[in-house]
Scaffold this motif. Structure first.
Motif, PDB file in Angstrom:
ATOM      1  N   ALA A 174      18.739  11.816  28.064  1.00 32.09           N
ATOM      2  CA  ALA A 174      20.176  12.057  27.935  1.00 32.09           C
ATOM      3  C   ALA A 174      20.495  13.149  26.922  1.00 32.09           C
ATOM      4  O   ALA A 174      21.593  13.711  26.938  1.00 32.09           O
ATOM      5  N   ALA A 175      19.546  13.467  26.043  1.00 33.16           N
ATOM      6  CA  ALA A 175      19.793  14.489  25.020  1.00 33.16           C
ATOM      7  C   ALA A 175      19.521  15.901  25.532  1.00 33.16           C
ATOM      8  O   ALA A 175      19.843  16.876  24.850  1.00 33.16           O
ATOM      9  N   THR A 176      18.910  16.023  26.712  1.00 33.72           N
ATOM     10  CA  THR A 176      18.533  17.342  27.224  1.00 33.72           C
ATOM     11  C   THR A 176      19.000  17.494  28.662  1.00 33.72           C
ATOM     12  O   THR A 176      18.584  16.735  29.537  1.00 33.72           O
ATOM     13  N   ASN A 177      19.876  18.458  28.885  1.00 30.85           N
ATOM     14  CA  ASN A 177      20.313  18.801  30.234  1.00 30.85           C
ATOM     15  C   ASN A 177      19.711  20.146  30.614  1.00 30.85           C
ATOM     16  O   ASN A 177      19.700  21.089  29.819  1.00 30.85           O
ATOM     17  N   TYR A 178      19.225  20.255  31.844  1.00 31.32           N
ATOM     18  CA  TYR A 178      18.560  21.472  32.294  1.00 31.32           C
ATOM     19  C   TYR A 178      19.445  22.242  33.270  1.00 31.32           C
ATOM     20  O   TYR A 178      20.077  21.657  34.154  1.00 31.32           O
ATOM     21  N   TYR A 179      19.458  23.561  33.091  1.00 26.53           N
ATOM     22  CA  TYR A 179      20.221  24.462  33.945  1.00 26.53           C
ATOM     23  C   TYR A 179      19.252  25.413  34.641  1.00 26.53           C
ATOM     24  O   TYR A 179      18.233  25.813  34.068  1.00 26.53           O
ATOM     25  N   TYR A 180      19.616  25.804  35.873  1.00 24.18           N
ATOM     26  CA  TYR A 180      18.731  26.642  36.680  1.00 24.18           C
ATOM     27  C   TYR A 180      19.537  27.723  37.399  1.00 24.18           C
ATOM     28  O   TYR A 180      20.695  27.510  37.756  1.00 24.18           O
ATOM     29  N   ASP A 200      21.775  13.929  32.523  1.00 28.31           N
ATOM     30  CA  ASP A 200      21.459  12.521  32.309  1.00 28.31           C
ATOM     31  C   ASP A 200      22.455  11.942  31.310  1.00 28.31           C
ATOM     32  O   ASP A 200      22.831  12.605  30.335  1.00 28.31           O
ATOM     33  N   PHE A 201      22.862  10.706  31.543  1.00 27.76           N
ATOM     34  CA  PHE A 201      23.835  10.055  30.681  1.00 27.76           C
ATOM     35  C   PHE A 201      23.268   8.737  30.175  1.00 27.76           C
ATOM     36  O   PHE A 201      22.637   7.983  30.929  1.00 27.76           O
ATOM     37  N   ALA A 202      23.496   8.485  28.896  1.00 24.34           N
ATOM     38  CA  ALA A 202      23.111   7.202  28.310  1.00 24.34           C
ATOM     39  C   ALA A 202      24.284   6.236  28.451  1.00 24.34           C
ATOM     40  O   ALA A 202      25.393   6.520  27.987  1.00 24.34           O
ATOM     41  N   LEU A 203      24.057   5.112  29.114  1.00 26.51           N
ATOM     42  CA  LEU A 203      25.103   4.121  29.321  1.00 26.51           C
ATOM     43  C   LEU A 203      24.926   2.986  28.323  1.00 26.51           C
ATOM     44  O   LEU A 203      23.840   2.417  28.190  1.00 26.51           O
TER      45      LEU A 203
END
Length: 208
Positions: A174-180, A200-203
């Motif tokens: 959840a701390a890392t989002n990837y872009y492409y 990603d999300f932390a619920l």
């Protein structure tokens, strides 16, 4: 890490005008555990050896490592077609530098169309897909938490129009989002396609 050997020079495969800039396609296949600065130069004529020299400094870019690292870099200077581009690689944190690269002439070319990709999750992998002609090579760019892509180094390259991220850890953090995004090359490079990403999300469970 300090290396006693000098790094290999960059390999420039293409240089072309791109608006008010000059776009360089190349690769550094040198020391895999080191970061590098690549300096670019223009020359009116080629040295007799075919390598160098550095008549006019054009600008620099950074590479996080030298392990077969491909880059597509837009120099802020417009270089006259017919002149030549050379480059030197400097290992960051050391006095080690490569020799001049082979000189590549700046030539006009017609870039391929822009390739917009669709993103999906297949099993535990990120998959990108796009429509393409068979004659084009593709570079996939990926960034972590950086939708504006401050780096010019590519993440992977392929000749197919469907690509799976080889990183097994791109999902679930959840701390890392990837872009492409994807760029095609057929001599010169297409404009960057649209940016897509996985999030990603932390619920946190609520209180009943």
């Amino acid at each position: 890490m300090h290396h006693t050997e000098n790094p290999l020079p960059p390999l420039i495969s293409h240089a072309a005008p791109s608006g008010s800039a000059t776009e360089i396609i190349g690769k550094l296949d040198s020391l895999p555990s080191s970061a590098f600065t690549i300096d670019f130069y223009s020359n009116v004529a080629v040295d007799g050896s075919g390598y160098g020299e550095g008549e006019t400094f054009l600008g620099s870019m950074s590479l996080s490592n030298g392990d077969s690292q491909t880059f597509i870099f837009a120099l802020p200077n417009a270089v006259t077609p017919g002149e030549y581009i050379t480059a030197i690689a400097h290992e960051v944190g050391t006095d080690n530098s490569s020799e001049f690269s082979a000189a590549v002439q700046v030539v006009h070319c017609t870039p391929p169309p822009t390739f917009d990709s669709a993103i999906s999750i297949v099993g535990s992998d990120v998959q990108l897909s796009w429509s393409s002609p068979d004659s084009t090579d593709f570079y996939v760019f990926r960034s972590a938490n950086d939708p504006y892509f401050t780096s010019s180094e590519s993440y992977d390259e392929t000749t197919a129009s469907v690509w799976h991220d080889p990183d097994a850890n791109e999902l679930g953090d959840a701390a890392t989002n990837y872009y492409y995004y994807v760029r095609g090359t057929d001599g010169c490079a297409s404009a960057p396609g649209q940016t897509v990403g996985e999030f990603d999300f932390a619920l946190t469970p609520g209180t009943p």
